[in-house]
Scaffold this active site. Structure first.
Site, short mmCIF file in Angstrom:
data_model
loop_
_atom_site.label_atom_id
_atom_site.label_comp_id
_atom_site.label_asym_id
_atom_site.label_seq_id
_atom_site.Cartn_x
_atom_site.Cartn_y
_atom_site.Cartn_z
CE LYS A 121 -21.13 5.37 -0.08
NZ LYS A 121 -20.53 4.13 -0.62
N GLY A 135 -13.27 3.59 7.29
CA GLY A 135 -12.65 3.23 6.01
C GLY A 135 -11.19 3.62 6.00
CB SER A 136 -8.88 4.09 3.18
OG SER A 136 -9.60 5.04 2.41
CB VAL A 159 -11.89 7.87 1.91
CG1 VAL A 159 -13.31 8.40 1.89
CG2 VAL A 159 -11.53 7.29 0.55
N GLY A 160 -10.80 9.17 4.71
CA GLY A 160 -11.07 9.82 6.00
C GLY A 160 -10.69 11.29 5.99
CD GLU A 162 -13.81 4.64 15.06
OE1 GLU A 162 -12.94 3.80 15.36
OE2 GLU A 162 -14.08 5.61 15.77
CB CYS A 166 -9.33 -1.68 10.73
SG CYS A 166 -10.69 -1.83 11.88
CD GLU A 201 -5.70 -0.86 7.11
OE1 GLU A 201 -6.09 0.20 6.60
OE2 GLU A 201 -6.24 -1.37 8.11
#
Ligand code: NAI
Ligand code: MG
Length: 503
Positions: free
Chosen positions: A192, A245-246, A249-250, A267, A301, A403
């Site tokens: 996705k 991603g963030s 959401v992780g 990650e 990142c 971040e």
């Protein structure tokens, strides 16, 4: 046909002509079950690039089933590793042949300078594919265990269907870093891509098709996180999951995988620091860190966002850094323009995030050394451009802690080595930091004291196939990418044991 500010080649015109661009499931180009589509914008102009199929839960379900069938029936998981590697190298050859197409699609979707996509993103994705194809040939899949009274061995077999969700900052590069080991090991994948940047990933499927990768081995469902992404992470038919991603959401991904007991690789972000001692070439260090924070418009990142500078060289360092950042500011422009030094950020949402952080930082007392804010680029008024900014102040400031994912650096002075180490480790993130000193004993000592997956010395943002790249703490779990062990992450170990017979 659309008109682009960016010159596109006939291959891209043909690819985008199939308006809406379809998804790739089970070897077929398909619309979403409900026919829904979404618009992808060019961040350099704010104008539409194309409409793309908007996948939902039922499309994810089709993709997982196709990947399962491919795993069981196409032979992909059972043919010799060498045969798979031959096909993956063929895919890498095709990617090399379409390097310009891939780079232009990446620049178009992300807004990044074309030279960066051509010089780094695309070749690095190809290098990673070749690396894991080669490594998989030399990976032992059957190891005898010396144990008295039994004949025992460990075999390693692919897991099955692996799910991947990617962000928008390095779409094809991260695709290459993450799915290459899974494919080389014999798994099948459902991907996705980020809703802002699906094109290079979808185009990659054209090349996979041409390379002879069996239908269903690679499936791509374009769509949004809350619908397609969430459906993939919680699908009971996947055997492994990987997310980049963030952290917010992780956590959701990890929860969904926890419910199904599916192993997950995360990650997540970072708040990387650079510790600069007073025995360095100050101008060179300022130049390198300026390049780091403006790379990909700061949407990296692991980049150096907190500049921790020994007090004696602080004034000189700031003077140089401000000068360098101003120089980048004069080169803010459209990704497809060869003069561009820094492109836009990916979306209006991301631009707003960056500008909000500047406001919040100032409210919490940060001092502005170089004022950031919106940038305007002639003839590209609708683009999502931001200027580089430099702040200083307390290590507790929101801009020093969170971040930002934009071209915003935060500079803090330190007195001695111990204080510098504490400042770096004050962060909840743990992805990457760097140490700058001409005393290599000291540099090594400090590098080893920093709590993170990566410590660089006298450089920043180094990625090499063969060097593991992973985060700890808020930056991720599950073993990371790019290392030789990553291939083993996609091979399930199984012990085979029988009593020793002497016949
Ligand atoms: P995000 O984490 O929301 O998006 C990354 C991917 O996750 C996208 O493909 C998205 O569709 C998907 N996603 C979103 N919600 C989901 C859900 N509920 N279930 C499953 N998948 C979902 O990142 P976003 O919102 O675009 O960026 C916000 C911040 O995240 C950035 O400002 C940056 O700080 C950080 N970030 C870090 C990245 C990294 O490389 N570590 C990459 C992108 C963003
Ligand atoms: Mg989000």
């Amino acid at each position: 046909m659309q008109t682009f500010s960016q010159k596109v080649n006939p291959e891209i015109e043909k690819f985008l002509e199939s308006d809406p661009v379809k998804m790739y499931i089970g070897g077929r180009w398909t619309a979403a079950d409900d026919g829904d589509t979404f618009q992808v914008l060019d961040p350099g102009t704010g104008k539409p690039i194309a409409r793309v199929a908007s996948g939902k839960a039922s499309d994810i379900d089709r993709a997982v089933k196709a990947a399962r069938t491919a795993f069981l029936k196409t032979g992909w998981s059972s043919i010799p590793a060498n045969d798979r590697a031959v096909i993956l190298h063929r895919l890498a050859d095709l990617m090399e042949g379409q390097q310009e197409t891939l780079a232009r699609l990446e620049s178009l979707d992300v807004g990044k300078p074309l030279a960066q996509a051509e010089g780094f993103d695309i070749p690095d994705a190809i290098r990673t594919l070749r690396y894991y194809a080669d490594l998989s040939v030399h990976t032992r899949r059957r190891e005898p265990i010396a144990i008295s009274g039994f004949e025992a061995s460990t075999i390693r077999v692919p897991y099955g269907v692996c799910g991947f969700i990617f962000p928008w900052n390095f779409p094809l590069l991260l695709l290459g870093w993450n799915i290459s080991p899974a494919l080389a090991a014999g798994n099948t994948v459902v991907v996705k891509p980020a809703e802002d940047t699906p094109h290079s990933t979808l185009y990659f499927c054209k090349l996979a098709e041409k390379a002879g990768i069996p239908p269903g081995v690679i499936n791509v469902v374009s769509g949004f996180g809350e619908t397609a992404g969430a459906a993939l992470a919680s699908h009971p038919g996947i055997q492994r999951m990987s997310f980049t991603g963030s952290p917010e959401v992780g956590r959701l991904i990890a929860e969904a995988c926890g419910k199904n007991l599916v192993p997950v690789k995360l990650e997540l972000g970072g708040k990387g620091a650079a510790v600069v001692f007073d025995d360095v070439d100050v101008d060179a260090a300022a130049k390198a860190l300026t390049a780091a924070i403006t790379l990909n418009s700061g949407q990296v990142c692991c980049t150096a966002t907190r500049w921790i500078i020994q007090d004696k060289i602080m004034p000189r360092f700031i003077e140089q850094a401000v000068q360098n950042l101003k120089d980048v500011e004069t080169g803010i422009g459209y990704g497809g323009d060869p003069k561009t030094k820094m492109g836009p950020v990916v979306s209006e949402k991301q631009r707003k995030r960056v500008l909000d952080y500047l406001n919040r930082g100032e409210k919490e007392g940060a001092k502005t050394l170089l004022e950031g804010g919106e940038a305007n680029v002639e003839d590209h008024e609708g683009g999502f451009y931001v200027k580089p900014a430099l702040l200083t102040g307390s290590i507790e400031n929101v801009c020093a802690r969170e971040e930002i994912f934009g071209p915003v650096a935060y500079v803090i002075p330190f007195e001695d080595e111990q204080q510098a180490i504490e400042m770096v480790n004050y962060s909840h993130y743990g992805l990457a930091n760097s140490v700058w000193s001409s005393d290599l004993n000291r540099a090594n000592r400090v590098a080893e004291s920093l709590v993170a997956g990566n410590s660089w010395i006298n450089t920043h943002n180094i990625f090499k196939q063969g060097i593991p790249y992973a985060g700890c703490n808020l930056s991720g779990i599950g073993g990371g990418v790019l290392g030789p062990e990553t291939l083993l992450d996609y091979l399930r170990p199984q012990s085979i044991v029988r009593p020793l017979s002497r016949a």
